[in-house]
Each structure stands twice: as C-alpha cells, then as structure tokens.
Design a protein around this motif. Structure first.
Motif, PDB file in Angstrom:
ATOM      1  N   UNK A   1      -4.691  -1.608   3.954  1.00 48.29           N
ATOM      2  CA  UNK A   1      -5.008  -0.999   2.658  1.00 48.29           C
ATOM      3  C   UNK A   1      -5.750   0.332   2.701  1.00 48.29           C
ATOM      4  N   UNK A   2      -6.500   0.609   3.768  1.00 49.76           N
ATOM      5  CA  UNK A   2      -7.374   1.782   3.741  1.00 49.76           C
ATOM      6  C   UNK A   2      -6.565   3.075   3.839  1.00 49.76           C
TER       7      UNK A   2
ATOM      8  N   UNK B   1      -2.287   3.851  -3.897  1.00 50.60           N
ATOM      9  CA  UNK B   1      -2.206   2.752  -4.850  1.00 50.60           C
ATOM     10  C   UNK B   1      -1.963   1.447  -4.115  1.00 50.60           C
ATOM     11  N   UNK B   2      -2.403   0.342  -4.720  1.00 47.69           N
ATOM     12  CA  UNK B   2      -2.152  -0.990  -4.194  1.00 47.69           C
ATOM     13  C   UNK B   2      -1.439  -1.820  -5.256  1.00 47.69           C
ATOM     14  N   UNK B   3      -0.385  -2.491  -4.837  1.00 49.13           N
ATOM     15  CA  UNK B   3       0.297  -3.450  -5.693  1.00 49.13           C
ATOM     16  C   UNK B   3       0.214  -4.816  -5.028  1.00 49.13           C
ATOM     17  N   UNK B   4      -0.003  -5.839  -5.837  1.00 47.82           N
ATOM     18  CA  UNK B   4      -0.206  -7.187  -5.292  1.00 47.82           C
ATOM     19  C   UNK B   4       0.707  -8.167  -6.027  1.00 47.82           C
ATOM     20  N   UNK B   5       1.333  -9.057  -5.240  1.00 47.40           N
ATOM     21  CA  UNK B   5       2.086 -10.172  -5.802  1.00 47.40           C
ATOM     22  C   UNK B   5       1.508 -11.462  -5.227  1.00 47.40           C
ATOM     23  N   UNK B   6       1.392 -12.497  -6.072  1.00 46.14           N
ATOM     24  CA  UNK B   6       0.747 -13.744  -5.645  1.00 46.14           C
ATOM     25  C   UNK B   6       1.778 -14.838  -5.408  1.00 46.14           C
TER      26      UNK B   6
ATOM     27  N   UNK C   1       0.854  -1.182   0.000  1.00 48.30           N
ATOM     28  CA  UNK C   1       0.000   0.000   0.000  1.00 48.30           C
ATOM     29  C   UNK C   1       0.894   1.237   0.000  1.00 48.30           C
ATOM     30  N   UNK C   2       0.751   2.059  -1.028  1.00 49.26           N
ATOM     31  CA  UNK C   2       1.567   3.255  -1.178  1.00 49.26           C
ATOM     32  C   UNK C   2       0.683   4.482  -0.972  1.00 49.26           C
TER      33      UNK C   2
ATOM     34  N   UNK D   1       5.374   9.858   3.043  1.00 49.10           N
ATOM     35  CA  UNK D   1       4.900   8.978   1.978  1.00 49.10           C
ATOM     36  C   UNK D   1       5.617   7.653   2.136  1.00 49.10           C
ATOM     37  N   UNK D   2       4.848   6.584   2.185  1.00 50.28           N
ATOM     38  CA  UNK D   2       5.444   5.292   2.502  1.00 50.28           C
ATOM     39  C   UNK D   2       4.801   4.184   1.695  1.00 50.28           C
ATOM     40  N   UNK D   3       5.510   3.070   1.630  1.00 56.24           N
ATOM     41  CA  UNK D   3       5.005   1.862   0.995  1.00 56.24           C
ATOM     42  C   UNK D   3       5.052   0.756   2.048  1.00 56.24           C
TER      43      UNK D   3
END
Length: 535
Positions: free
Chosen positions: A100-101, A105-110, A64-65, A77-79
């Motif tokens: 997440x809230x 932006x959200x980045x996802x890795x599976x 979550x950025x 500003x953080x990730x």
C-alpha cells in the motif's frame, strides 16, 4: 595554481543490466491449494472474532493504484493487488507495507465480494517490518481474533487471501516448520518470522496466516517456490507495534516502498525506491521514486541485497533522528547527498566541488553554429563504442560521434567514444563541447593515469587553461586521479580529465569533457555517473 582537497565518489551502478535476484513475494508461482467458493459474506461468529468457517468474510483484497518506478521498466502507472485482513469491527485492517505505501488510491473488496468497493487510507506503516495498518470506511465488520498461547513447530496453519490478483478467495494448508526465526529479505528485515509450507503466491502478500480455529498467528509477506519456503510476520512482532500503527505512527520507517537491488552477478547496489509516501521523512528529504539509496549515516546499505543494513541504521538511531543519506538518481545520472529529518538532498557535482564553473557564457559556437548547450538534463542517450567495450551517457545534441579504436602515441590501442555537436571542431579546438572516453585492458595499457594527466597538461597550458583542482578519484569500481581546468582557449572553456584503474585491475579508463556552459557542466557529471567498461 589553486588546488582543492576533496575526494569524489561516483559509483558505476550498471542499472541497465541490474536485476532483483532475490525471490519476491509478488513473483511466486504454483501451489497446491483448495478454493473456497465466494458465496454470501457473513458476519462474525458469536462471541467475538470469526471462526474458521468465516475466515473469508474478514479477509480483504486491496488494489493500490499509483505511479511506481522499477529498475527494469522505469516509471509506470499501475494497479497492484494484495491481501489483508480485518482486526476490528470498525474497519481496522492489517496488510504489508509493500502492498500500500506510495499508492495514490486504495480500493478494497471484502471476502471476494466485488459488487461493493470500499475506500481505505493508510494510518501507519513500516518498511522494515513490512507492515501497514489501514482504515476502511465506517461500518460493522467481521474481524479476526489473535491466537493465544505459544506458536509451535508442526502447528496446522492456513494461508488465506487473493493470489494472482484474482477476486476468488483462496486458502492453502500446511504446518509451521520454524516457529520463530529472523529473516532479511529485499523488502524487509524481521527478527520474528514464522516459516511454513502453506503455499503463498503473488497477491497473498498481507493476508492472514491462521490456525485450525481461524485465529491469527501471522501476516504472510514472502515466499520462495524453489525452496518451498513461505514466510509470515510473527504474531508477536505484529502485536508489539499494532497500537502505534493504528494510531497513525510509523515504526522503523522513513516512508519508502523499497527493495534491495542486486546485479546479475550478485553484487548489492543499494535500496531501490519504488515509491514514496507523501509527507514522510523520505518525501520531505527530496527522495524520489526511482532513486537508489547507497548510504545512510556513512553505512553502505543493500550490499547483501536486503534491507538489513538500512533497518539496522533505523534501529540504532531511530526514525526521527537526523540521518545522513547518499543516493544515486539514474534519471539524471547524478549522486545526491543530504539528510532525513534535516537538510534535503542536493546533487553533487565534481565541477562545483572543485570550486569551478564553466568559463564560457554559452559558447561562441563552432563550425555550423554549434554552441555549448548540452540540452535538458533528460535529453541524454547511451553510446557504445565499436568494440562493445565502453559505454557512456551523452547529451542527445552531441550526436557527432567517433567510436573507432584509438591508437595512442606509444602504439597502444584503446576502445574509444568521442561525442560532440561537431566532432572535427571538438578534436581541433575549444569552440564546441564534447566528451571522450577511452579504455584498454590493464595488461596492454601503455600510458599510466598520471602520465595521461601530464601529457594533457602540456597542451592545456599552451591553450591558456588554469588548473582549478587536482585530486584522487574513487568510486565503487575505479580508483585514480582527475584534474579540472578552466579558461581554456578563446571561449574560456572548462575541461576535466579523469584517468583510473578498475578496482579489479582489469582495465584502465580515461575520460575527458570539454564544457562551455552550465548545461555542459551537467554533462560532466552525467558522464562520470554513467561511464562503464568491460573487457
């Protein structure tokens, strides 16, 4: 004389020294675990959800950025990274609200595969349940099934996820120690929680807790290394609201990513807002990251360092009801009142509540051309007296200081801060703005609050001042009296004096402010929102 009747509430929230004393799920250390090598990601086992050997394939890592505000670090500003898991083949996934809230932006890795970055959006969330449902981009995904039947003590469980932000998939093993209990934490308030000893650490938040067959029994959200206590949101709690969240409805939520804030002494201050979901009830009400929510519907929240009271208000009235709110905004040192689902929050000013405005039109200037402009609201600095006993925020332009000990007419000694654009002109007349704060131990204070006001009133009357308001004063740490005057001297300045005892009876504090402009009125409220004393 025009006397108004009102009570001012100004809490002395010592945020500079405040700390979150409860252990956070994002601050865990150490665990005995075994690591599953991040190999090729496989599809779901035949017949539905994944089996135990395929847990990795349906577990996701979330980054979550965005811009967040913490009590210790301020805005940044953080990730931040957490975990989650898939519950349908079309990309529906579950994680924690605090993961997440409020993110931009959200980045996802599976499954630990960092070669492909997936996009995701938040569908629905709950700060009280610390749950969120997100939707990944369309594809055919492996997913988890839910454990069927009772969840009992001593059941073997496994915590899966990506601790410490590492892309390497990890699992830890343990047993259920409490099958169903209620727990309040700084960031959630849950009626149904599973306590277990499968160690979780920062980054495991939002990841799955599964049984020996790989079936879901809960969502990991908190842990405490000191007591070897790890917590997961119970399957039944999740399933009860899952459809609503997946359909885009928030549950027991106003749209904040919040944390109960406590002082180092264990005093609960309120609910600190780390971030706000765009378009939420909190966002519409004007709540900002870095705010501290102190009351909802007249109920003090966060007094025990948890979300319990905040969530009880939502459970009582519902998240769509019009809810009164009081908050403190450290960025400008002012209290705000308003409503969720109603009138947006507005700053509360002692001066404006007293029916007064600054008497001058920017000030006529004093020696050296000093005027009444306090500067922009953000241009404030914290000043400490020579004894280290008193602090107050003043406009940066008020850099002319006297922080020496003051001796009153009866021989009593007071820690003192005088700040102005010109300290000599401030002490001798009405040509420049300024603030004076004095404090003394109660045992040695020679002049009582009402006496201070009376002694000052004689001088103010001679200066042509008119009383606009006189009333009792109370805040979280003090109780006393204040008086507000306008039309003072040749500049028509405004003047406020407050004299109050600390609630613990340890000291007496006296604060006065001279204002020549509307900016100086802001300085009055900042001074009232920041003064502190310690003996």
């Amino acid at each position: 004389m025009n006397t108004t009747t009102h009570r001012s509430r100004r809490g002395r929230l010592a945020l500079a020294g405040a700390a979150l004393t409860a252990t956070s799920a994002l601050a865990l250390t150490g665990c005995m675990s075994f690591t599953v090598d991040a190999g090729e990601v496989t599809g779901p086992a035949s017949g539905g959800g994944v089996g135990f050997d395929d847990i990795q394939s349906a577990t996701i890592q979330i980054e979550a950025v965005g811009t967040f505000v913490s009590p210790e670090m301020g805005g940044y500003e953080a990730a931040g990274r957490g975990s989650g898991f898939l519950i349908s083949d079309d990309g529906l996934a579950v994680t924690n609200n605090h993961v997440v809230v409020g993110a931009g932006t959200l980045k996802v890795w599976r499954g630990g595969d960092t070669s492909e970055t997936l996009n995701a959006k938040v569908l629905g969330s709950s700060e009280c349940l610390d749950l969120a449902v997100i939707q990944l981009q369309e594809d055919d995904y492996p997913y988890f099934d839910w454990h069927k039947g009772d969840i009992t003590t001593a059941t073997d469980v496994y915590a899966a996820g990506f601790p410490l932000g590492d892309p390497e998939f990890t699992m830890t093993r343990g047993i259920v120690s409490k099958a169903d209990t209620s727990v309040d934490t700084p960031w959630a308030s849950l009626d149904h929680v599973i306590e277990h000893d499968a160690r979780i650490r920062g980054g495991n938040s939002g990841g799955p807790l599964v049984d020996a067959e790989g079936k879901l029994i809960g969502v990991n959200y908190a842990g405490n290394d000191l007591h070897d206590q790890n917590l997961a949101i119970h399957r039944d709690e999740v399933q009860q609201v899952l459809d609503q969240l997946a359909e885009g409805e928030s549950v027991l939520s106003l749209g904040i990513n919040g944390t109960g804030l406590m002082t180092e002494e264990g005093e609960g201050l309120g609910i600190w807002v780390n971030s706000v979901a765009s378009g939420s009830a909190a966002d519409t009400a004007g709540v900002e990251p870095g705010d501290l929510i102190t009351k909802m519907e007249g109920v003090s929240v966060g007094t025990d360092g948890t979300m319990a009271d905040y969530c009880d208000v939502l459970r009582t009235h519902g998240q769509d009801a019009t809810l009164g709110v009081e908050l403190y905004r450290p960025a400008d040192g002012i209290y705000y009142t308003g409503q969720f689902n109603g009138e947006p929050v507005e700053g509360v000013s002692v001066a404006s509540e007293a029916g007064a405005s600054s008497g001058g039109s920017g000030g006529s200037g004093g020696s050296g051309g000093s005027g009444g402009n306090a500067g922009a609201a953000a241009d404030f600095v914290s000043v400490v007296d020579d004894t280290g006993s008193v602090t107050v925020d003043v406009p940066e332009a008020w850099s002319s200081l006297d922080t020496s000990v003051y001796t009153d007419p009866r021989g009593g000694e007071w820690a003192r801060i005088d700040a102005s654009t010109d300290i000599d002109a401030f002490a001798s007349g009405w040509s420049v703005p300024g603030v004076s704060v004095m404090a003394a131990p109660a045992a040695t204070a020679t002049i009582q609050p009402e006496e201070w006001l009376q002694m000052t009133a004689d001088y103010l009357t001679q200066s042509g001042c008119t009383t606009e308001a006189i009333d009792e004063y109370s805040d979280d740490l003090h109780a006393g009296v204040f008086q507000y005057w306008t039309g003072c001297g040749e500049t028509g300045a405004s003047y406020l004096m407050l004299a109050a005892y600390s609630n613990d009876g340890e000291y007496l504090i006296v604060l006065s402010v001279t204002a020549l402009s509307d900016d100086d009125i802001t300085a009055i409220d900042r001074a009232l929102g920041s003064f502190q004393a310690a003996f």
